[in-house]
Design a protein around this motif. Structure first.
Motif, PDB file in Angstrom:
ATOM      1  N   LYS A 131      -0.983  -1.939  -7.242  1.00 27.30           N
ATOM      2  CA  LYS A 131      -1.052  -3.128  -6.360  1.00 27.30           C
ATOM      3  C   LYS A 131      -0.225  -4.173  -6.940  1.00 27.30           C
ATOM      4  O   LYS A 131       0.276  -5.008  -6.471  1.00 27.30           O
ATOM      5  CB  LYS A 131      -2.456  -3.653  -6.374  1.00 27.30           C
ATOM      6  CG  LYS A 131      -3.242  -2.795  -5.408  1.00 27.30           C
ATOM      7  CD  LYS A 131      -5.072  -3.103  -5.426  1.00 27.30           C
ATOM      8  CE  LYS A 131      -5.171  -4.055  -4.445  1.00 27.30           C
ATOM      9  NZ  LYS A 131      -6.786  -3.908  -4.259  1.00 27.30           N
TER      10      LYS A 131
ATOM     11  N   LYS B 245       3.206  -3.283  -5.987  1.00 27.91           N
ATOM     12  CA  LYS B 245       3.464  -3.510  -4.600  1.00 27.91           C
ATOM     13  C   LYS B 245       2.347  -4.286  -4.002  1.00 27.91           C
ATOM     14  O   LYS B 245       1.216  -3.877  -3.537  1.00 27.91           O
ATOM     15  CB  LYS B 245       3.231  -2.155  -3.941  1.00 27.91           C
ATOM     16  CG  LYS B 245       3.950  -2.062  -2.472  1.00 27.91           C
ATOM     17  CD  LYS B 245       3.669  -0.385  -2.167  1.00 27.91           C
ATOM     18  CE  LYS B 245       4.227  -0.458  -0.488  1.00 27.91           C
ATOM     19  NZ  LYS B 245       4.364   0.961  -0.128  1.00 27.91           N
ATOM     20  N   PRO B 246       2.337  -5.600  -4.078  1.00 27.85           N
ATOM     21  CA  PRO B 246       1.207  -6.666  -3.832  1.00 27.85           C
ATOM     22  C   PRO B 246       0.883  -6.269  -2.344  1.00 27.85           C
ATOM     23  O   PRO B 246      -0.432  -6.732  -1.950  1.00 27.85           O
ATOM     24  CB  PRO B 246       2.035  -7.850  -3.813  1.00 27.85           C
ATOM     25  CG  PRO B 246       3.113  -7.626  -4.813  1.00 27.85           C
ATOM     26  CD  PRO B 246       3.665  -6.396  -4.651  1.00 27.85           C
ATOM     27  N   GLU B 247       1.733  -5.906  -1.459  1.00 26.29           N
ATOM     28  CA  GLU B 247       0.993  -5.812  -0.016  1.00 26.29           C
ATOM     29  C   GLU B 247       0.078  -4.742   0.193  1.00 26.29           C
ATOM     30  O   GLU B 247      -0.714  -4.626   1.091  1.00 26.29           O
ATOM     31  CB  GLU B 247       2.343  -5.201   0.969  1.00 26.29           C
ATOM     32  CG  GLU B 247       3.097  -4.117   0.739  1.00 26.29           C
ATOM     33  CD  GLU B 247       4.518  -4.295  -0.363  1.00 26.29           C
ATOM     34  OE1 GLU B 247       5.325  -3.564  -0.097  1.00 26.29           O
ATOM     35  OE2 GLU B 247       4.263  -5.145  -1.111  1.00 26.29           O
ATOM     36  N   LEU B 248      -0.259  -3.840  -0.669  1.00 30.21           N
ATOM     37  CA  LEU B 248      -1.269  -3.111  -0.962  1.00 30.21           C
ATOM     38  C   LEU B 248      -2.708  -3.673  -0.862  1.00 30.21           C
ATOM     39  O   LEU B 248      -3.714  -3.375  -0.523  1.00 30.21           O
ATOM     40  CB  LEU B 248      -1.486  -2.066  -2.118  1.00 30.21           C
ATOM     41  CG  LEU B 248      -0.240  -1.040  -1.933  1.00 30.21           C
ATOM     42  CD1 LEU B 248      -0.356  -0.297  -3.589  1.00 30.21           C
ATOM     43  CD2 LEU B 248      -0.534   0.078  -0.780  1.00 30.21           C
ATOM     44  N   ASN B 249      -2.538  -4.956  -1.297  1.00 35.79           N
ATOM     45  CA  ASN B 249      -3.827  -5.812  -1.517  1.00 35.79           C
ATOM     46  C   ASN B 249      -4.185  -6.044   0.090  1.00 35.79           C
ATOM     47  O   ASN B 249      -5.258  -6.630   0.398  1.00 35.79           O
ATOM     48  CB  ASN B 249      -3.606  -7.074  -2.016  1.00 35.79           C
ATOM     49  CG  ASN B 249      -3.387  -7.081  -3.351  1.00 35.79           C
ATOM     50  OD1 ASN B 249      -4.665  -6.635  -3.976  1.00 35.79           O
ATOM     51  ND2 ASN B 249      -2.222  -7.186  -4.047  1.00 35.79           N
ATOM     52  N   ASN B 250      -3.248  -6.112   1.142  1.00 35.04           N
ATOM     53  CA  ASN B 250      -3.452  -6.635   2.592  1.00 35.04           C
ATOM     54  C   ASN B 250      -4.015  -5.224   3.287  1.00 35.04           C
ATOM     55  O   ASN B 250      -4.467  -5.562   4.656  1.00 35.04           O
ATOM     56  CB  ASN B 250      -2.245  -7.042   3.059  1.00 35.04           C
ATOM     57  CG  ASN B 250      -1.617  -8.442   2.382  1.00 35.04           C
ATOM     58  OD1 ASN B 250      -2.360  -9.188   1.936  1.00 35.04           O
ATOM     59  ND2 ASN B 250      -0.261  -8.358   2.333  1.00 35.04           N
ATOM     60  N   LEU B 251      -4.189  -4.056   2.982  1.00 35.73           N
ATOM     61  CA  LEU B 251      -4.891  -3.069   3.512  1.00 35.73           C
ATOM     62  C   LEU B 251      -5.946  -3.202   3.997  1.00 35.73           C
ATOM     63  O   LEU B 251      -6.853  -3.847   3.001  1.00 35.73           O
ATOM     64  CB  LEU B 251      -4.769  -1.670   2.805  1.00 35.73           C
ATOM     65  CG  LEU B 251      -3.389  -1.346   2.524  1.00 35.73           C
ATOM     66  CD1 LEU B 251      -3.261  -0.111   1.376  1.00 35.73           C
ATOM     67  CD2 LEU B 251      -2.364  -0.778   3.623  1.00 35.73           C
ATOM     68  N   ASP B 252      -6.427  -2.882   5.132  1.00 34.97           N
ATOM     69  CA  ASP B 252      -7.903  -3.054   5.680  1.00 34.97           C
ATOM     70  C   ASP B 252      -8.754  -1.942   5.071  1.00 34.97           C
ATOM     71  O   ASP B 252      -8.661  -0.748   5.377  1.00 34.97           O
ATOM     72  CB  ASP B 252      -7.970  -2.976   7.032  1.00 34.97           C
ATOM     73  CG  ASP B 252      -9.336  -3.143   7.965  1.00 34.97           C
ATOM     74  OD1 ASP B 252     -10.323  -3.317   6.884  1.00 34.97           O
ATOM     75  OD2 ASP B 252      -9.180  -3.752   8.943  1.00 34.97           O
TER      76      ASP B 252
END
Length: 207
Positions: A148, A151-158
């Motif tokens: 994470k 790849k910070p966008e993994l924090n936005n996964l539902d």
């Protein structure tokens, strides 16, 4: 999760088929001795540059058997109904190690699968313990945090849309709540019904 050691005799019926471009990619891949699944290949590649490199090397053959660990998605209930809800299962048949990932995770992000594989690669013999599972869960949490960060966008996964992400976020929360130690994870492992018959220690995971 470590499964019981099993032995079986299988009869292989060989067949021939034309090579496809995808098959050729697998043949040329460093991971072709491990899996022919492109998502799992991506997951293995995600381990580079993280603490997961140890597990990547173990899966590629730097393990107790000195052979690559076979990795695949599988309906775990076909092994035993008791494994139906497991996220993954380490298995050994003779001198061949396997990691079976519950096929409900076959759409999970490769980074999530990589984190799970970090844990499962720890299991290299028929024995397990509370300490070994605690180490595996902690390793999984640490790897997920590193994924994470990269790849910070993994924090936005539902997490409601991906069971594996939900699992990893829970492990991450326990890891952080214990000041980046495994103390809370150990409590959870110790009270997990799936581990109720495990000894406290196992080879390589003792006092």
């Amino acid at each position: 999760m470590r499964g019981a050691k099993v032995f079986f005799v299988g009869i292989a019926i060989p067949f021939l088929m034309a090579a496809t471009p995808q098959a050729q990619v697998f043949q040329n891949s460093v991971y072709s001795s491990v899996t022919t699944n492109s998502l799992l290949e991506q997951a293995l590649d995600c381990m580079k540059g993280t603490s997961g490199e140890w597990s990547q090397k173990a899966i590629l053959g730097e393990n107790l058997t000195k052979k690559p660990i076979k990795v695949e998605f599988k309906n775990l209930s076909q092994i035993s109904p008791m494994y139906a809800t497991f996220d993954a299962l380490g298995w050994k048949d003779g001198d061949q190690l396997y990691i079976y990932i519950n096929n409900k995770h076959n759409n999970a992000p490769p980074e999530a699968l990589a984190s799970l594989l970090c844990h499962e690669a720890v299991h290299q013999d028929p024995f397990s313990s509370i300490e070994e599972e605690t180490y595996g869960w902690g390793y999984e949490a640490k790897a997920w945090l590193q994924m994470k960060e990269r790849k910070p966008e993994l924090n936005n996964l539902d997490p409601n849309e991906c069971a594996l992400v939900r699992r990893l976020n829970t492990l991450e929360s326990m890891f952080k709540a214990a000041n980046y130690t495994t103390s809370k994870i150990r409590e959870s492992v110790s009270t997990n019904p799936g581990y109720k018959n495990l000894p406290l220690y196992s080879p390589g995971f003792g006092k």
